[in-house]
Enzyme design. Structure first.
Site, mmCIF file in Angstrom:
data_model
loop_
_atom_site.group_PDB
_atom_site.id
_atom_site.type_symbol
_atom_site.label_atom_id
_atom_site.label_comp_id
_atom_site.label_asym_id
_atom_site.label_seq_id
_atom_site.Cartn_x
_atom_site.Cartn_y
_atom_site.Cartn_z
ATOM 1 N N LYS A 1 56.346 37.743 87.378
ATOM 2 C CA LYS A 1 57.427 37.543 86.401
ATOM 3 C C LYS A 1 56.949 38.062 85.052
ATOM 4 O O LYS A 1 55.956 37.594 84.504
ATOM 5 C CB LYS A 1 57.792 36.057 86.317
ATOM 6 C CG LYS A 1 58.881 35.780 85.303
ATOM 7 C CD LYS A 1 59.471 34.397 85.484
ATOM 8 C CE LYS A 1 60.494 34.093 84.410
ATOM 9 N NZ LYS A 1 61.131 32.798 84.590
ATOM 10 N N ASP B 1 67.410 22.886 82.395
ATOM 11 C CA ASP B 1 68.196 24.047 82.821
ATOM 12 C C ASP B 1 68.290 24.002 84.349
ATOM 13 O O ASP B 1 68.140 25.011 85.028
ATOM 14 C CB ASP B 1 67.473 25.321 82.357
ATOM 15 C CG ASP B 1 68.391 26.533 82.269
ATOM 16 O OD1 ASP B 1 69.615 26.342 82.344
ATOM 17 O OD2 ASP B 1 67.881 27.655 82.134
HETATM 18 N N1 LIG Z 1 58.576 32.426 93.175
HETATM 19 C C1 LIG Z 1 59.678 33.083 93.536
HETATM 20 N N2 LIG Z 1 59.901 33.369 94.842
HETATM 21 C C2 LIG Z 1 61.010 34.055 95.217
HETATM 22 N N3 LIG Z 1 61.944 34.502 94.364
HETATM 23 C C3 LIG Z 1 61.769 34.246 93.051
HETATM 24 C C4 LIG Z 1 60.639 33.522 92.566
HETATM 25 N N4 LIG Z 1 60.722 33.429 91.224
HETATM 26 C C5 LIG Z 1 61.858 34.057 90.877
HETATM 27 N N5 LIG Z 1 62.488 34.551 91.962
HETATM 28 C C6 LIG Z 1 63.747 35.312 91.983
HETATM 29 O O1 LIG Z 1 63.987 35.901 90.710
HETATM 30 C C7 LIG Z 1 65.164 35.344 90.120
HETATM 31 C C8 LIG Z 1 64.971 35.152 88.630
HETATM 32 O O2 LIG Z 1 63.884 34.261 88.355
HETATM 33 P P1 LIG Z 1 63.795 33.317 87.072
HETATM 34 O O3 LIG Z 1 64.969 32.373 87.067
HETATM 35 O O4 LIG Z 1 62.450 32.697 87.032
HETATM 36 O O5 LIG Z 1 63.872 34.262 85.842
HETATM 37 P P2 LIG Z 1 65.164 34.696 85.067
HETATM 38 O O6 LIG Z 1 66.275 33.755 85.368
HETATM 39 O O7 LIG Z 1 65.318 36.116 85.388
HETATM 40 O O8 LIG Z 1 64.782 34.559 83.602
HETATM 41 P P3 LIG Z 1 65.800 34.191 82.447
HETATM 42 O O9 LIG Z 1 65.930 32.706 82.518
HETATM 43 O O10 LIG Z 1 65.109 34.660 81.243
HETATM 44 O O11 LIG Z 1 67.112 34.892 82.701
HETATM 45 C C9 LIG Z 1 65.416 34.054 90.864
HETATM 46 O O12 LIG Z 1 66.761 33.715 90.888
HETATM 47 C C10 LIG Z 1 64.879 34.345 92.253
HETATM 48 O O13 LIG Z 1 65.833 34.997 93.047
#
Ligand SMILES: Nc1ncnc2c1ncn2[C@@H]1O[C@H](COP(=O)(O)OP(=O)(O)OP(=O)(O)O)[C@@H](O)[C@H]1O
Length: 390
Positions: A123, A228
């Site tokens: 990430k 959240d």
């Molecule tokens: N450990 C993980 N294993 C599998 N998929 C993951 C994992 N972490 C994140 N993802 C995938 O990536 C997507 C986005 O992750 P995350 O919610 O952590 O960040 P984000 O929502 O993109 O960040 P922001 O909140 O800044 O928009 C998740 O919905 C999931 O599908």
């Protein structure tokens, strides 16, 4: 900002030194003067330094800043990505980079693999990238922010995420196992899952609902509120259908002045989603703030784990500012992911000095009532192929 790793294997030791020098120089220089880059790099002979500068600029890892009083360069997101990746590669945490599986407002998510081929999630935090597009219009808001605020704040966000994940995992919470953190990046276990948002049918909605509500209570009994807790941040394990919680930027202590409000909102998000998506409404009232009994102090533990209260405040303040900018700009900025390489002059608009003026508690008031709906819908299922060596 796409992560293009093609050049990573071709950088020479000198190139890496120069790239690191630009990073170091940008801690207190908006634009790092070429002689300073040369001095920090410790390389003899201007020609070698100039060659590296030109190599790095060609692949977009540093950018020449025009219109500055002196000739200089700044680190780009790409440059920071390379430095972080290089650290992971050296530590043998990452061997290859695969597909991008998510584009959030403030992060990019990639599948990566270690030497044995085991897949993980990388990430990359990219705080502030949406607001950058409108940064000129919002001069006043960001005037006093650090020159390198996006780098610094993205690193704080990664540190916060890693610290929370570690404490939560160590205490038996269903979160991905955190593996490593460098600069603005977090490496974690890949969960074979779909985000709850994308799940079309669930074998037993009442059970998942009950599991989620008891998770909210478990968090609270340990002193924490996710803040959240919604269908985007809950992954549902493909085989077991058990929930796994991700993404902790809003997490606060139950001692926060608005704790009750955040707690209720987390509960409400789940209720609303289950009613809408699965037509399920529980007969029970659901978790009540009054029933929260503190039995643990993970909120305190996390502070001791390398992410301090001061850093938490800095990050929260910055997040609030960004949220305000985005709110003000409405649709104009919403979802518009700007590439900071687009605009060489934007650096000028960011002031200097990362002050921490007051002692405010973190404030989540920037989240709207329907924060459950705030995220972009992106392709979020982690594909298992296409991992290439870097
Ligand atoms: N450990 C993980 N294993 C599998 N998929 C993951 C994992 N972490 C994140 N993802 C995938 O990536 C997507 C986005 O992750 P995350 O919610 O952590 O960040 P984000 O929502 O993109 O960040 P922001 O909140 O800044 O928009 C998740 O919905 C999931 O599908």
């Amino acid at each position: 900002m796409k992560l293009d790793t093609r050049a990573i294997r071709y950088l020479t030791a000198e190139d890496w030194r120069v790239l690191t020098a630009v990073e170091m120089g940008s801690k207190n220089h908006e634009v790092v003067p070429t002689p300073l880059i040369s001095q920090i790099s410790g390389l003899r002979g201007a020609s070698g330094v100039n060659r590296s500068i030109s190599n790095l600029a060609k692949v977009g890892l540093i950018a020449r800043v025009k219109n500055a009083k002196y000739d200089g360069y700044r680190l780009t997101y790409g440059g920071l990505d390379y430095l972080a990746l290089n650290t992971f590669i050296k530590r043998k945490s990452i061997y290859s980079i695969g597909n991008q599986v998510g584009v959030g407002k403030e992060s990019d998510i990639y599948v990566v693999a270690d030497e044995s081929g085991k897949q993980r999630i990388l990430k990359i935090h990219r705080l502030g990238r949406i607001s950058f597009r409108t940064v000129k219009a919002n001069r006043d808001y960001l005037r006093n922010r650090n020159a390198a605020s996006w780098m610094y704040m993205s690193r704080l966000a990664a540190m916060k995420e890693f610290a929370f994940m570690k404490v939560l995992k160590d205490n038996g919470f269903p979160v991905p196992t955190p593996i490593d953190q460098a600069r603005h990046c977090v490496l974690m276990e890949l969960i074979d899952s779909y985000p709850l948002r994308q799940v079309t049918s669930i074998a037993d909605p009442p059970k998942l609902y009950a599991d989620l509500m008891s998770l909210i209570m478990r968090f609270a009994s340990q002193g924490l509120i996710h803040g959240d807790f919604n269908e985007f941040n809950i992954l549902v394990h493909e085989e077991t259908q058990e929930p796994v919680v991700i993404d902790f930027p809003q997490m606060v202590s139950i001692d926060h002045p608005n704790a009750e409000e955040y707690f209720d909102r987390d509960v409400q998000c789940i209720k609303t989603f289950f009613a809408r998506k699965f037509g399920f409404e529980s007969e029970e009232e659901g978790p009540d703030w009054k029933d929260v009994k503190r039995t643990g102090k993970l909120d305190v533990e996390v502070e001791a784990s390398g992410f301090s209260k001061k850093q938490a405040k800095e990050l929260d303040k910055y997040l609030q500012q960004i949220a305000k900018l985005n709110e003000r700009d409405g649709d104009e900025a919403g979802g518009d992911v700007s590439d900071e390489n687009d605009d060489d002059q934007e650096e000028e608009d960011r002031g200097s000095g990362m002050e921490n003026e007051d002692d405010e508690q973190p404030d989540n008031s920037n989240l709207s009532e329907d924060s459950c709906e705030m995220k972009n819908e992106a392709e979020t299922r982690a594909p298992r192929s296409g991992v290439t060596s870097v």
